[in-house]
Write a protein that holds these residues in place. Structure first.
Motif, PDB file in Angstrom:
ATOM      1  N   LYS A  29      68.276  31.227  67.444  1.00 55.81           N
ATOM      2  CA  LYS A  29      68.591  32.635  67.709  1.00 55.81           C
ATOM      3  C   LYS A  29      68.720  33.485  66.450  1.00 55.81           C
ATOM      4  O   LYS A  29      69.501  34.421  66.408  1.00 55.81           O
ATOM      5  CB  LYS A  29      69.892  32.710  68.527  1.00 55.81           C
ATOM      6  CG  LYS A  29      69.821  31.947  69.844  1.00 55.81           C
ATOM      7  CD  LYS A  29      71.153  31.921  70.555  1.00 55.81           C
ATOM      8  CE  LYS A  29      71.085  31.107  71.838  1.00 55.81           C
ATOM      9  NZ  LYS A  29      72.395  31.005  72.528  1.00 55.81           N
ATOM     10  N   GLY A  30      67.947  33.122  65.432  1.00 57.99           N
ATOM     11  CA  GLY A  30      67.982  33.917  64.207  1.00 57.99           C
ATOM     12  C   GLY A  30      68.787  33.235  63.115  1.00 57.99           C
ATOM     13  O   GLY A  30      69.825  33.742  62.684  1.00 57.99           O
ATOM     14  N   ILE A  31      68.288  32.104  62.651  1.00 52.52           N
ATOM     15  CA  ILE A  31      69.021  31.283  61.681  1.00 52.52           C
ATOM     16  C   ILE A  31      68.725  31.719  60.255  1.00 52.52           C
ATOM     17  O   ILE A  31      67.569  31.951  59.885  1.00 52.52           O
ATOM     18  CB  ILE A  31      68.648  29.797  61.863  1.00 52.52           C
ATOM     19  CG1 ILE A  31      69.309  29.249  63.119  1.00 52.52           C
ATOM     20  CG2 ILE A  31      69.036  28.964  60.656  1.00 52.52           C
ATOM     21  CD1 ILE A  31      68.962  27.838  63.419  1.00 52.52           C
ATOM     22  N   ASP A  32      69.776  31.821  59.452  1.00 52.99           N
ATOM     23  CA  ASP A  32      69.666  32.039  58.011  1.00 52.99           C
ATOM     24  C   ASP A  32      70.267  30.826  57.314  1.00 52.99           C
ATOM     25  O   ASP A  32      71.389  30.420  57.614  1.00 52.99           O
ATOM     26  CB  ASP A  32      70.415  33.302  57.573  1.00 52.99           C
ATOM     27  CG  ASP A  32      69.812  34.570  58.162  1.00 52.99           C
ATOM     28  OD1 ASP A  32      68.576  34.679  58.188  1.00 52.99           O
ATOM     29  OD2 ASP A  32      70.584  35.436  58.604  1.00 52.99           O
ATOM     30  N   LEU A  33      69.523  30.248  56.365  1.00 58.80           N
ATOM     31  CA  LEU A  33      69.987  29.036  55.705  1.00 58.80           C
ATOM     32  C   LEU A  33      69.388  28.975  54.309  1.00 58.80           C
ATOM     33  O   LEU A  33      68.194  29.233  54.119  1.00 58.80           O
ATOM     34  CB  LEU A  33      69.552  27.807  56.517  1.00 58.80           C
ATOM     35  CG  LEU A  33      70.043  26.432  56.074  1.00 58.80           C
ATOM     36  CD1 LEU A  33      71.566  26.340  56.188  1.00 58.80           C
ATOM     37  CD2 LEU A  33      69.384  25.343  56.926  1.00 58.80           C
ATOM     38  N   ARG A  34      70.219  28.633  53.331  1.00 53.75           N
ATOM     39  CA  ARG A  34      69.743  28.454  51.963  1.00 53.75           C
ATOM     40  C   ARG A  34      70.270  27.125  51.435  1.00 53.75           C
ATOM     41  O   ARG A  34      71.478  26.874  51.463  1.00 53.75           O
ATOM     42  CB  ARG A  34      70.216  29.593  51.055  1.00 53.75           C
ATOM     43  CG  ARG A  34      69.720  29.483  49.611  1.00 53.75           C
ATOM     44  CD  ARG A  34      70.288  30.569  48.715  1.00 53.75           C
ATOM     45  NE  ARG A  34      69.827  30.404  47.344  1.00 53.75           N
ATOM     46  CZ  ARG A  34      68.789  31.029  46.807  1.00 53.75           C
ATOM     47  NH1 ARG A  34      68.093  31.892  47.547  1.00 53.75           N
ATOM     48  NH2 ARG A  34      68.427  30.818  45.551  1.00 53.75           N
ATOM     49  N   ILE A  35      69.347  26.270  50.975  1.00 50.97           N
ATOM     50  CA  ILE A  35      69.696  24.972  50.419  1.00 50.97           C
ATOM     51  C   ILE A  35      69.152  24.910  49.003  1.00 50.97           C
ATOM     52  O   ILE A  35      67.952  25.109  48.776  1.00 50.97           O
ATOM     53  CB  ILE A  35      69.131  23.824  51.274  1.00 50.97           C
ATOM     54  CG1 ILE A  35      69.714  23.889  52.697  1.00 50.97           C
ATOM     55  CG2 ILE A  35      69.422  22.471  50.634  1.00 50.97           C
ATOM     56  CD1 ILE A  35      69.115  22.884  53.661  1.00 50.97           C
ATOM     57  N   GLU A  36      70.031  24.644  48.038  1.00 59.41           N
ATOM     58  CA  GLU A  36      69.637  24.659  46.637  1.00 59.41           C
ATOM     59  C   GLU A  36      68.953  23.351  46.243  1.00 59.41           C
ATOM     60  O   GLU A  36      69.138  22.316  46.860  1.00 59.41           O
ATOM     61  CB  GLU A  36      70.862  24.888  45.739  1.00 59.41           C
ATOM     62  CG  GLU A  36      71.600  26.203  46.010  1.00 59.41           C
ATOM     63  CD  GLU A  36      70.755  27.430  45.750  1.00 59.41           C
ATOM     64  OE1 GLU A  36      69.733  27.341  45.029  1.00 59.41           O
ATOM     65  OE2 GLU A  36      71.116  28.513  46.279  1.00 59.41           O
ATOM     66  N   GLN A  37      68.166  23.414  45.179  1.00 64.64           N
ATOM     67  CA  GLN A  37      67.495  22.230  44.661  1.00 64.64           C
ATOM     68  C   GLN A  37      68.520  21.192  44.203  1.00 64.64           C
ATOM     69  O   GLN A  37      69.517  21.521  43.581  1.00 64.64           O
ATOM     70  CB  GLN A  37      66.585  22.605  43.503  1.00 64.64           C
ATOM     71  CG  GLN A  37      65.397  23.470  43.902  1.00 64.64           C
ATOM     72  CD  GLN A  37      64.456  23.743  42.744  1.00 64.64           C
ATOM     73  OE1 GLN A  37      64.142  22.854  41.962  1.00 64.64           O
ATOM     74  NE2 GLN A  37      63.997  24.982  42.633  1.00 64.64           N
ATOM     75  N   GLY A  38      68.267  19.947  44.554  1.00 66.34           N
ATOM     76  CA  GLY A  38      69.141  18.855  44.150  1.00 66.34           C
ATOM     77  C   GLY A  38      70.341  18.639  45.046  1.00 66.34           C
ATOM     78  O   GLY A  38      71.157  17.752  44.794  1.00 66.34           O
ATOM     79  N   ASP A  39      70.443  19.412  46.127  1.00 67.64           N
ATOM     80  CA  ASP A  39      71.592  19.278  47.013  1.00 67.64           C
ATOM     81  C   ASP A  39      71.408  18.084  47.942  1.00 67.64           C
ATOM     82  O   ASP A  39      70.293  17.618  48.170  1.00 67.64           O
ATOM     83  CB  ASP A  39      71.757  20.561  47.844  1.00 67.64           C
ATOM     84  CG  ASP A  39      73.159  20.721  48.419  1.00 67.64           C
ATOM     85  OD1 ASP A  39      73.994  19.812  48.218  1.00 67.64           O
ATOM     86  OD2 ASP A  39      73.423  21.754  49.062  1.00 67.64           O
TER      87      ASP A  39
END
Length: 305
Positions: free
Chosen positions: A22-32
């Motif tokens: 339903k409209g997902i916002d997600l940020r995953i950083e490098q190396g996480d």
């Protein structure tokens, strides 16, 4: 530096009008090492399928290491290794050939694929089974084969959908050690799991998905700090010493083979196991009426009894 994964406004509506995302916002950083958790039907597998290009999104934007999925679909696929929940290899194919053939899909020549296959099969403990058909493997071995196949093209991002489902504790912990090693070497890992102690032990950051929406995204440490304490029963197959030294957790000896430990919000179960291991105490089984992450998960998703 570009994020490993950037999702903006991701929506998915199926033909039957089921609104899965339903409209997902997600940020995953490098190396996480990132946990994506949710109940069955929350939308986790749909998100993974869209990221990897197995499903079409209804709308939204996805970038992988700065590459837009719409305009660089092939590049995005090369950057990601996916270990799906279900076994999906040819059961009548030899184990080594499964990896070599998978490498071929990414344009890796056979000589290089054989070298990489040998390295991975040795790493996951399947080298001596390389000439066996996949159907001959146990469930735990099949899981390890799936993991090796996901890594054969040396991706920058590894996505694991229930990677240890149905395997015994020993295999699960060996996989944890291998995954931690990969992460220490710089690989970004995204994990979905129903074993919440797995997410707590491995992951630094977390997002909780419920009914197609992300209801929480934060660090694991910040999330667990919301719970005062948890009580665990630790069981060992060898007799426990009379005296056990602890520093930042309470420990009560229940009998010759089991302990009850009480952990504060700032103590991770991994630290407890390491502390006990130094004293020669090897824990074979951990159980709890409800661990910290489980309590929070149920509260956030309104699934408490």
């Amino acid at each position: 530096m570009s994020a490993a994964l950037l999702i903006q406004g991701l929506k998915k509506t199926y033909a039957n009008q089921l609104e899965a995302l339903k409209g997902i916002d997600l940020r995953i950083e490098q190396g996480d090492f990132f946990a994506l958790l949710g109940s069955n039907g929350a939308g986790k597998t749909t998100v993974i399928g869209i990221i990897f290009g197995l499903l079409n999104k209804t709308s939204g934007n996805i970038e992988v290491l700065g590459f837009n999925q719409n305009s660089h679909a092939n590049q995005v696929k090369k950057l990601i290794g996916l270990m799906p929940q279900e076994f999906n290899f040819n059961p009548f194919e030899f184990i080594e050939e499964i990896l070599i053939n998978q490498a071929g899909y990414y344009g890796i020549i056979k000589s290089k694929a054989k070298i990489q296959a040998e390295l991975l099969l040795k790493e996951v403990g399947l080298w001596d089974k390389r000439f066996n058909m996949a159907k001959s493997l146990s469930g735990g071995m099949k899981r390890r084969l799936m993991l090796a196949r996901a890594l054969i093209h040396q991706p920058k991002i590894l996505i694991l959908d229930e990677p240890t489902a149905g395997v015994d504790v020993e295999i699960r912990r060996s996989m944890w050690r291998f995954l931690s090693k990969l992460n220490d070497q710089g690989m970004t890992i995204i994990l979905t799991t129903h074993y919440l102690e797995e997410a707590e032990s491995l992951c630094r950051n977390i997002a909780i998905l419920n009914e197609g929406e992300i209801i929480k995204q934060t660090s694991m440490k910040a999330l667990l700090s919301q719970v005062d304490q948890q009580v665990l029963i630790l069981e060992s197959s060898t007799k426990l010493p009379r005296t056990i030294v602890t520093d930042n957790f309470k420990c009560e000896r229940l009998d010759d083979y089991s302990l009850q430990v009480t952990l504060g919000s700032d103590v991770n179960i991994t630290n407890v196991l390491q502390n006990l291991s130094i004293q020669g105490i090897n824990v074979d089984y951990v159980r709890s009426t409800q661990n910290r992450l489980e309590a929070l998960f149920l509260c956030l998703t309104n699934k408490e009894e």
